[in-house]
Design an enzyme around this catalytic site. Structure first.
Site, PDB file in Angstrom:
ATOM      1  N   CYS A 218      10.599  39.809 -24.267  1.00  0.00           N
ATOM      2  CA  CYS A 218      11.330  40.597 -25.259  1.00  0.00           C
ATOM      3  C   CYS A 218      11.074  40.157 -26.689  1.00  0.00           C
ATOM      4  O   CYS A 218      11.633  40.726 -27.623  1.00  0.00           O
ATOM      5  CB  CYS A 218      12.811  40.545 -24.941  1.00  0.00           C
ATOM      6  SG  CYS A 218      13.130  41.091 -23.259  1.00  0.00           S
ATOM      7  N   HIS A 358      18.995  39.727 -32.334  1.00  0.00           N
ATOM      8  CA  HIS A 358      18.511  39.988 -30.971  1.00  0.00           C
ATOM      9  C   HIS A 358      19.667  40.512 -30.125  1.00  0.00           C
ATOM     10  O   HIS A 358      19.530  41.515 -29.433  1.00  0.00           O
ATOM     11  CB  HIS A 358      17.934  38.705 -30.381  1.00  0.00           C
ATOM     12  CG  HIS A 358      17.305  38.874 -29.037  1.00  0.00           C
ATOM     13  ND1 HIS A 358      16.271  39.750 -28.812  1.00  0.00           N
ATOM     14  CD2 HIS A 358      17.575  38.282 -27.841  1.00  0.00           C
ATOM     15  CE1 HIS A 358      15.910  39.687 -27.531  1.00  0.00           C
ATOM     16  NE2 HIS A 358      16.696  38.817 -26.922  1.00  0.00           N
ATOM     17  N   GLU A 369      22.494  32.581 -30.221  1.00  0.00           N
ATOM     18  CA  GLU A 369      21.825  33.076 -31.433  1.00  0.00           C
ATOM     19  C   GLU A 369      22.700  32.854 -32.656  1.00  0.00           C
ATOM     20  O   GLU A 369      22.217  32.401 -33.710  1.00  0.00           O
ATOM     21  CB  GLU A 369      21.490  34.560 -31.290  1.00  0.00           C
ATOM     22  CG  GLU A 369      20.775  35.135 -32.508  1.00  0.00           C
ATOM     23  CD  GLU A 369      20.450  36.611 -32.373  1.00  0.00           C
ATOM     24  OE1 GLU A 369      19.711  37.135 -33.233  1.00  0.00           O
ATOM     25  OE2 GLU A 369      20.929  37.261 -31.417  1.00  0.00           O
ATOM     26  N   LYS A 389      20.799  47.086 -30.298  1.00  0.00           N
ATOM     27  CA  LYS A 389      20.880  47.222 -28.838  1.00  0.00           C
ATOM     28  C   LYS A 389      22.221  47.771 -28.364  1.00  0.00           C
ATOM     29  O   LYS A 389      22.316  48.260 -27.243  1.00  0.00           O
ATOM     30  CB  LYS A 389      20.604  45.881 -28.166  1.00  0.00           C
ATOM     31  CG  LYS A 389      19.180  45.375 -28.330  1.00  0.00           C
ATOM     32  CD  LYS A 389      18.979  44.035 -27.603  1.00  0.00           C
ATOM     33  CE  LYS A 389      17.564  43.493 -27.787  1.00  0.00           C
ATOM     34  NZ  LYS A 389      17.325  43.000 -29.163  1.00  0.00           N
ATOM     35  N   HIS A 394      18.501  47.419 -24.413  1.00  0.00           N
ATOM     36  CA  HIS A 394      17.477  46.396 -24.635  1.00  0.00           C
ATOM     37  C   HIS A 394      16.137  46.949 -24.168  1.00  0.00           C
ATOM     38  O   HIS A 394      15.906  47.098 -22.965  1.00  0.00           O
ATOM     39  CB  HIS A 394      17.840  45.137 -23.854  1.00  0.00           C
ATOM     40  CG  HIS A 394      16.993  43.952 -24.197  1.00  0.00           C
ATOM     41  ND1 HIS A 394      15.881  44.029 -24.990  1.00  0.00           N
ATOM     42  CD2 HIS A 394      17.100  42.645 -23.843  1.00  0.00           C
ATOM     43  CE1 HIS A 394      15.338  42.832 -25.112  1.00  0.00           C
ATOM     44  NE2 HIS A 394      16.068  41.976 -24.424  1.00  0.00           N
ATOM     45  N   PHE A 453      12.283  35.744 -22.378  1.00  0.00           N
ATOM     46  CA  PHE A 453      12.195  34.837 -21.239  1.00  0.00           C
ATOM     47  C   PHE A 453      10.991  33.910 -21.444  1.00  0.00           C
ATOM     48  O   PHE A 453       9.923  34.345 -21.875  1.00  0.00           O
ATOM     49  CB  PHE A 453      12.000  35.619 -19.941  1.00  0.00           C
ATOM     50  CG  PHE A 453      13.272  36.195 -19.356  1.00  0.00           C
ATOM     51  CD1 PHE A 453      14.492  36.025 -19.957  1.00  0.00           C
ATOM     52  CD2 PHE A 453      13.217  36.914 -18.166  1.00  0.00           C
ATOM     53  CE1 PHE A 453      15.648  36.553 -19.405  1.00  0.00           C
ATOM     54  CE2 PHE A 453      14.363  37.448 -17.596  1.00  0.00           C
ATOM     55  CZ  PHE A 453      15.582  37.282 -18.216  1.00  0.00           C
TER      56      PHE A 453
END
Length: 467
Positions: A218, A358, A369, A389, A394, A453
């Site tokens: 991502c 994010h 975050e 998002k 996402h 990830f």
């Protein structure tokens, strides 16, 4: 896409730096400690002699945005997309592309009524994976926005994807198992591999400059922007098309994230399922689409009289080197990536007043975050932060592309879209999250965060163009 639910994937043995052991090849690994990035001098009224870091002034190395194109749950027009975001409209609904009734999550930011008419010929359109179709349409629409007249040998394409041609791959495996190898389409490999988005867009347009893909889950799109800008700065290209594309809302894609226990299960109210920074968040919501920027040197843009939408100031990428899915508890990877991006941009933390976060709506990731952001930006009252998002879900490898477009539109319009579904906010989030209603805001410098990830961190910085 960092940070699943707290219990997710805990059995993984891929945790190399938790308790590092000396290796005969790398004998000093156990003694490695994080090296702090360069710290910026504070700019305050009490220290008038301290100046901000110097930004790039060479027109060959200054990178500007001259076009934007997308495919989204709100359609394929950039202005309409941002109007929907400003209105706080949710694009999340029940999946009807396939029967999802047996899945514990039955909703997503699914694109409906997508049309590539005028952008892809009918024969190819029927063959292509949606990941490729979204890329080609978004790329060509970005070129329309950029009013191009360019040297094709000096123009490159760098559009990445986290998952690749997942539908083609899934169908190929099914054909192999049920009907044998002779029934696998000859397009199985070409349309499944992750580099083909950039390749096909370049083939369609005749662009012969740097061409490849990046796949960092991502964080993909921001990695592409960072790399594309560096190609321009090094003189390897005059113009780059960069961004991300993704089309993973199919049974194997949904099932895979369900297996990770990563997704919200708010099936009774999908529109409120993506709720970053809300205490009742229960996972992220899958989305899809593509977002592409046209990036070029200021010198090149000025020579051809291109419309300049915004300026790319700089960026950074790094790795947590910690865990497959969870962020570092101390936030060092993210905070150092933000600091390095500001250093690359020639920007002090005090100059930043907007962050497109994010913010996936996961239990651990949202606060990790925020904690990292607090390490860099000491005064929360000076910064607005929002979550795209919350409305589009996402979009995985395309998330950063669609969020960069939202960031640039915020700079251009002076309006920040809301973070919707803020019903029960986390008290530790001290920033103004533009909760539920758009806000007028003159953006000085904006950053856009994306994490993936594997511990991949990426941050890019934009501002209005000032000659």
């Amino acid at each position: 896409m960092q940070a699943l639910q707290p219990s997710s994937l805990r059995a993984s043995s891929l945790n190399p730096l938790k308790n590092p052991k000396p290796s005969p090849r790398f004998p000093n690994v156990s003694r490695l400690t994080p090296t702090p990035t360069k710290k910026f001098s504070s700019i305050t009224a009490s220290s008038p002699t301290v100046s901000a870091p110097k930004r790039e002034t060479d027109p060959k190395k200054r990178v500007v945005i001259t076009g934007m194109g997308l495919v989204s749950v709100f359609g394929n027009d950039v202005d309409s997309y941002y109007d929907k975001l400003l209105a706080g409209e949710s694009g999340i609904g029940l999946i009807d592309r396939f029967d999802a009734s047996k899945f514990p999550t039955r909703f997503a930011g699914q694109i409906r009524d997508f049309s590539s008419e005028g952008y892809i010929d009918g024969k190819n359109d029927r063959r292509l994976d949606d990941c490729l179709r979204y890329c080609i349409v978004a790329g060509k629409k970005a070129l329309e926005d950029a009013d191009l007249g360019i040297d094709r040998e000096r123009t490159g394409v760098l559009v990445g994807t986290g998952m690749g041609g997942l539908t083609v791959f899934s169908d190929g495996v099914e054909n192999l198992i049920e009907r044998g190898y002779r029934k696998i389409t000859p397009f199985f490999i070409p349309y499944a591999i992750t580099n083909m988005s950039s390749a096909l867009l370049a083939i369609e347009l005749g662009f012969m400059g740097p061409n490849y893909s990046i796949s960092t889950a991502c964080a993909t799109s921001n990695y592409c922007f960072y790399a594309a800008a560096n190609h321009i700065r090094r003189g390897e290209a005059e113009l780059m098309m960069a961004g991300g594309t993704e089309a993973a809302i199919i049974p194997i894609g949904l099932g895979g994230f369900v297996a990770c226990r990563a997704l919200s299960q708010r099936n009774d109210d999908p529109r409120t399922a993506s709720r970053p920074w809300d205490k009742d968040r229960d996972g992220f919501v899958m989305g899809e689409g593509a977002g592409v920027l046209v990036m070029e040197s200021l010198e090149h843009a000025m020579k051809r009289g291109a419309p300049i939408i915004a300026e790319y100031l700089g960026g950074a990428v790094n790795c947590d080197a910690h865990h497959m899915t969870d962020p570092r508890a101390d936030g060092f990877g993210v905070s150092s990536c933000i600091e390095r991006s500001l250093e690359d941009a020639g920007v002090s933390p005090e100059e930043v007043n907007y962050i497109n976060a994010h913010a996936t709506s996961t239990l651990v990731g949202d606060l990790a975050e925020i904690n990292a952001v607090k390490k860099v930006f000491k005064n929360a009252s000076d910064i607005q932060i929002n979550a795209t998002k919350s409305m589009i879900g996402h979009c995985l490898g395309a998330a950063g592309g669609l969020e960069a477009i939202a960031t640039v539109k915020a700079i251009a319009t002076g309006w920040l879209h809301p973070s919707i579904n803020q019903f029960n906010p986390e008290s530790s989030v001290e920033f103004d999250t533009v909760a539920n209603k758009k806000q007028q805001h003159e953006v000085n410098v904006a950053i856009s965060n994306s994490f993936g990830f594997g511990g991949h961190n990426s941050v890019v910085a934009f501002s209005a163009f000032k000659p």
